[in-house]
Design a protein around this motif. Structure first.
Motif, PDB file in Angstrom:
ATOM      1  N   VAL A 104       3.730   2.484  -7.500  1.00 58.05           N
ATOM      2  CA  VAL A 104       4.683   3.259  -8.270  1.00 58.05           C
ATOM      3  C   VAL A 104       6.043   3.040  -7.618  1.00 58.05           C
ATOM      4  CG1 VAL A 104       5.356   5.542  -9.097  1.00 58.05           C
ATOM      5  CG2 VAL A 104       2.944   4.980  -8.820  1.00 58.05           C
ATOM      6  N   VAL A 105       7.015   2.605  -8.432  1.00 62.88           N
ATOM      7  CA  VAL A 105       8.311   2.206  -7.906  1.00 62.88           C
ATOM      8  C   VAL A 105       9.387   3.146  -8.443  1.00 62.88           C
ATOM      9  CG1 VAL A 105       9.862   0.248  -7.524  1.00 62.88           C
ATOM     10  CG2 VAL A 105       7.464  -0.170  -8.128  1.00 62.88           C
ATOM     11  N   PRO A 106      10.156   3.808  -7.571  1.00 60.85           N
ATOM     12  CA  PRO A 106      11.250   4.642  -8.064  1.00 60.85           C
ATOM     13  C   PRO A 106      12.352   3.771  -8.663  1.00 60.85           C
ATOM     14  CG  PRO A 106      11.372   4.448  -5.682  1.00 60.85           C
ATOM     15  CD  PRO A 106      10.080   3.784  -6.104  1.00 60.85           C
ATOM     16  N   THR A 107      13.136   4.350  -9.543  1.00 61.97           N
ATOM     17  CA  THR A 107      14.206   3.587 -10.184  1.00 61.97           C
ATOM     18  C   THR A 107      15.600   3.990  -9.721  1.00 61.97           C
ATOM     19  OG1 THR A 107      14.360   5.121 -12.047  1.00 61.97           O
ATOM     20  CG2 THR A 107      12.791   3.295 -12.255  1.00 61.97           C
ATOM     21  N   ALA A 249      11.832  -0.886  -1.217  1.00 61.17           N
ATOM     22  CA  ALA A 249      12.539  -0.149  -2.269  1.00 61.17           C
ATOM     23  C   ALA A 249      11.927   1.229  -2.499  1.00 61.17           C
ATOM     24  CB  ALA A 249      12.520  -0.946  -3.563  1.00 61.17           C
ATOM     25  N   GLY A 250      11.039   1.652  -1.614  1.00 64.68           N
ATOM     26  CA  GLY A 250      10.460   2.976  -1.727  1.00 64.68           C
ATOM     27  C   GLY A 250       9.208   3.058  -2.564  1.00 64.68           C
ATOM     28  N   ALA A 251       8.646   1.907  -2.955  1.00 65.89           N
ATOM     29  CA  ALA A 251       7.416   1.925  -3.738  1.00 65.89           C
ATOM     30  C   ALA A 251       6.262   2.479  -2.902  1.00 65.89           C
ATOM     31  CB  ALA A 251       7.082   0.526  -4.231  1.00 65.89           C
ATOM     32  N   ARG A 252       5.373   3.199  -3.554  1.00 65.77           N
ATOM     33  CA  ARG A 252       4.207   3.752  -2.863  1.00 65.77           C
ATOM     34  C   ARG A 252       2.939   3.279  -3.557  1.00 65.77           C
ATOM     35  NH1 ARG A 252       6.006   7.823  -6.242  1.00 65.77           N
ATOM     36  NH2 ARG A 252       4.401   8.894  -7.477  1.00 65.77           N
ATOM     37  N   ARG A 253       1.915   3.044  -2.777  1.00 63.72           N
ATOM     38  CA  ARG A 253       0.638   2.618  -3.343  1.00 63.72           C
ATOM     39  C   ARG A 253      -0.034   3.782  -4.053  1.00 63.72           C
ATOM     40  NH1 ARG A 253      -1.857  -1.057   1.630  1.00 63.72           N
ATOM     41  NH2 ARG A 253      -0.219  -2.663   1.578  1.00 63.72           N
ATOM     42  N   ALA A 254      -0.410   3.534  -5.298  1.00 60.45           N
ATOM     43  CA  ALA A 254      -1.049   4.571  -6.095  1.00 60.45           C
ATOM     44  C   ALA A 254      -2.529   4.294  -6.313  1.00 60.45           C
ATOM     45  CB  ALA A 254      -0.359   4.695  -7.446  1.00 60.45           C
ATOM     46  N   GLY A 255      -3.005   3.146  -5.869  1.00 60.10           N
ATOM     47  CA  GLY A 255      -4.404   2.793  -6.061  1.00 60.10           C
ATOM     48  C   GLY A 255      -4.587   1.304  -5.858  1.00 60.10           C
TER      49      GLY A 255
END
Length: 262
Positions: A104-107, A249-255
């Protein structure tokens, strides 16, 4: 096309497996459909299967019937968190081939830190404004480079073919990094329900110049201005450079998803 039904053995539940059409199987118990199997070739040529069944027996019998009918190799994709489904495919002879991280990547540029410009001599052409001939040229060049090294089958994004093998089906979804005489990289963003970054790539000779970061900055900024707070993407576990870019870029693993193969 109907094939000879496969039934349970003596003393077992009467589950019948019938191939009801090309690439489609049904599991029947007392004339009720208790499971469905599907098979299709993806545009890159690989054969993928899926089974929808509530219980182990219909699943196992569908898997056995499909395995008998289909050539190898056969692939499937499962959510790694679904241990029960993964175990069912393992019983059917499938083994883990690779893992893909879902991010999931913030914009918001204040969160991503990606309010950056492309390197000197490079401009970003927004989605829908790219020259189609130059877009197809850079798409083909990048795909040929990947195919000559790790192979396009290793990429998370499914190859989408149009007529005559055209891989740019919807040019309006691509933004590109442009030099005066050619395109150097591209990013594809699809917005069906939630924005998905399906492809981010740069020509081999143009990497490590900040072009990918500039393309990602542009795409996320555009989504942010359109009111989207997040985007999604998938990255193969072994693609450390892509993971590093998105995580920076602040993306977090969601699965994670597993591709299995028999």
């Amino acid at each position: 096309m109907r094939t000879k039904p496969r039934t349970a053995g003596p003393g077992e539940n009467a589950v019948m497996i019938t191939r009801v059409a090309d690439g489609q199987w049904h599991a029947l118990e007392d004339d009720l459909v208790v499971g469905r199997g599907h098979a299709r070739h993806r545009p890159d040529g690989r054969l993928f299967v899926s089974i929808d069944a509530w219980h182990d027996e219909p699943f196992d019998r569908l898997a056995a019937a499909m395995s008998a009918d289909l050539p190898t190799p056969v692939h499937t994709v499962v959510d790694e968190a679904d241990a029960e489904l993964t175990a069912r495919w393992r019983r059917a002879g499938f083994m883990v081939r690779r893992r893909e991280w879902e991010y999931v990547v913030p914009t918001d540029p204040q969160v991503t830190g990606l309010d950056v410009l492309p390197p000197s001599g490079v401009t970003i052409v927004p989605a829908g404004r790219a020259d189609e001939s130059l877009l197809r040229a850079v798409d083909r060049a990048i795909r040929d480079e990947v195919e000559a090294t790790v192979g396009w089958h290793s990429m998370p994004a499914e190859v989408v073919h149009g007529p005559d093998g055209d891989t740019v089906v919807d040019p309006s979804t691509y933004a590109v990094a442009a030099a005066p005489d050619r395109y150097l990289g591209l990013i594809r963003v699809v917005i069906p329900i939630r924005p998905r970054i399906g492809l981010l790539a740069v020509r081999a000779g143009e990497r490590r110049r900040g072009i990918a970061r500039a393309l990602l900055s542009h795409a996320l900024g555009t989504l942010h201005h359109a009111g989207f707070t997040e985007a999604w993407t998938e990255v193969q576990e072994s693609n450390h450079a892509a993971s590093a870019l998105f995580e920076s870029a602040g993306a977090r693993r969601a699965g994670s998803n597993l591709e299995l193969v028999r």
